[in-house]
Design a protein around this motif. Structure first.
Motif, PDB file in Angstrom:
ATOM      1  N   SER A  16      12.677  31.287 -23.065  1.00 54.35           N
ATOM      2  CA  SER A  16      12.033  30.206 -22.680  1.00 54.35           C
ATOM      3  C   SER A  16      11.466  29.462 -23.997  1.00 54.35           C
ATOM      4  O   SER A  16      10.663  30.184 -24.928  1.00 54.35           O
ATOM      5  N   ALA A  20       3.262  30.614 -23.273  1.00 58.65           N
ATOM      6  CA  ALA A  20       2.009  31.344 -22.436  1.00 58.65           C
ATOM      7  C   ALA A  20       0.689  31.360 -23.212  1.00 58.65           C
ATOM      8  O   ALA A  20       0.868  31.524 -24.308  1.00 58.65           O
ATOM      9  N   VAL A  22      -1.576  33.062 -21.751  1.00 56.91           N
ATOM     10  CA  VAL A  22      -1.934  34.468 -21.183  1.00 56.91           C
ATOM     11  C   VAL A  22      -2.177  35.231 -22.415  1.00 56.91           C
ATOM     12  O   VAL A  22      -1.183  35.303 -23.310  1.00 56.91           O
ATOM     13  N   TYR A  44       2.986  31.851  -8.987  1.00 57.08           N
ATOM     14  CA  TYR A  44       3.693  30.618  -9.009  1.00 57.08           C
ATOM     15  C   TYR A  44       2.912  29.857  -7.931  1.00 57.08           C
ATOM     16  O   TYR A  44       2.110  30.220  -7.275  1.00 57.08           O
ATOM     17  N   CYS A  48       7.181  24.850  -7.882  1.00 57.21           N
ATOM     18  CA  CYS A  48       8.120  25.268  -8.730  1.00 57.21           C
ATOM     19  C   CYS A  48       9.492  25.041  -8.367  1.00 57.21           C
ATOM     20  O   CYS A  48      10.289  25.525  -9.281  1.00 57.21           O
ATOM     21  N   VAL A  98      -3.211  30.670 -17.295  1.00 57.32           N
ATOM     22  CA  VAL A  98      -1.742  30.400 -16.765  1.00 57.32           C
ATOM     23  C   VAL A  98      -1.732  28.940 -16.937  1.00 57.32           C
ATOM     24  O   VAL A  98      -2.375  27.960 -16.527  1.00 57.32           O
ATOM     25  N   TYR A 101       3.479  27.195 -13.902  1.00 59.61           N
ATOM     26  CA  TYR A 101       4.011  27.994 -12.866  1.00 59.61           C
ATOM     27  C   TYR A 101       5.661  27.694 -12.988  1.00 59.61           C
ATOM     28  O   TYR A 101       6.088  26.687 -13.287  1.00 59.61           O
ATOM     29  N   THR A 103       4.827  31.803 -13.968  1.00 54.38           N
ATOM     30  CA  THR A 103       4.469  32.817 -14.954  1.00 54.38           C
ATOM     31  C   THR A 103       4.833  34.038 -14.322  1.00 54.38           C
ATOM     32  O   THR A 103       4.592  34.556 -13.285  1.00 54.38           O
ATOM     33  N   LEU A 105       4.507  38.316 -15.644  1.00 55.30           N
ATOM     34  CA  LEU A 105       3.884  39.228 -16.450  1.00 55.30           C
ATOM     35  C   LEU A 105       4.312  40.551 -16.325  1.00 55.30           C
ATOM     36  O   LEU A 105       4.580  41.052 -15.128  1.00 55.30           O
ATOM     37  N   ALA A 115       4.318  38.208 -21.443  1.00 58.17           N
ATOM     38  CA  ALA A 115       4.222  37.071 -20.505  1.00 58.17           C
ATOM     39  C   ALA A 115       5.429  35.860 -20.923  1.00 58.17           C
ATOM     40  O   ALA A 115       5.594  35.784 -21.771  1.00 58.17           O
ATOM     41  N   TRP A 116       5.721  35.346 -19.711  1.00 56.46           N
ATOM     42  CA  TRP A 116       6.711  34.191 -19.778  1.00 56.46           C
ATOM     43  C   TRP A 116       6.526  33.164 -18.870  1.00 56.46           C
ATOM     44  O   TRP A 116       5.901  33.422 -17.703  1.00 56.46           O
ATOM     45  N   GLU A 117       6.337  31.847 -19.272  1.00 51.14           N
ATOM     46  CA  GLU A 117       6.022  30.789 -18.402  1.00 51.14           C
ATOM     47  C   GLU A 117       7.051  29.839 -18.303  1.00 51.14           C
ATOM     48  O   GLU A 117       7.624  29.499 -19.570  1.00 51.14           O
TER      49      GLU A 117
END
Length: 125
Positions: A16, A20, A22, A44, A48, A98, A101, A103, A105, A115-117
């Motif tokens: 992505s 993030a 976070v 979320y 989304c 965050v 959304y 996200t 973890l 972490a990924w968003e």
């Protein structure tokens, strides 16, 4: 159901371009579940869109999955996953900082390891 290796999940989510906010290494804020040694937390909201592919990838990792439905509009989690909803869930998301959304973890011993968003568009093969 075929289980995807955790590394594959992290690599797929890691492509992505979202960044993030976070902080890695931090402890999770207070939550209602009993922590596992390693778990995935999905934060979320109702806006989304279709999270079917994301849920499939997360569930295939074979780790306990915690769903946090923030922002006060109920949105279902997959069968077998109980979503945490309400004001406390939104507070949890905000304490994490965050930025988007959903996200995802990866949490180990209560600490955020990855972490990924953003919007999930990857596939696990």
């Amino acid at each position: 159901m075929r289980r995807a290796p955790l590394l594959t999940l992290l690599l797929t989510l890691g492509i992505s371009t979202a960044e993030a906010r976070v902080r890695l290494g931090e402890l999770l804020p207070q939550h209602p579940w009993t922590a596992a040694a390693q778990e995935v937390v999905v934060v979320y909201s109702h806006d989304c869109g279709d999270l079917g592919d994301l849920w499939s990838a997360v569930l295939a990792a074979g780790l306990p999955v915690r769903a946090v439905n923030a922002e006060d509009y109920p949105s279902p989690a997959p069968a077998g996953v109980q979503a945490w909803t309400g004001e406390a869930a939104t507070t949890f998301a905000r304490q994490l900082r965050v930025g988007a959304y959903p996200t995802v973890l990866l949490v180990q011993d209560g600490r955020i390891m990855n972490a990924w968003e953003g919007t999930f568009s990857g596939r696990l093969e």
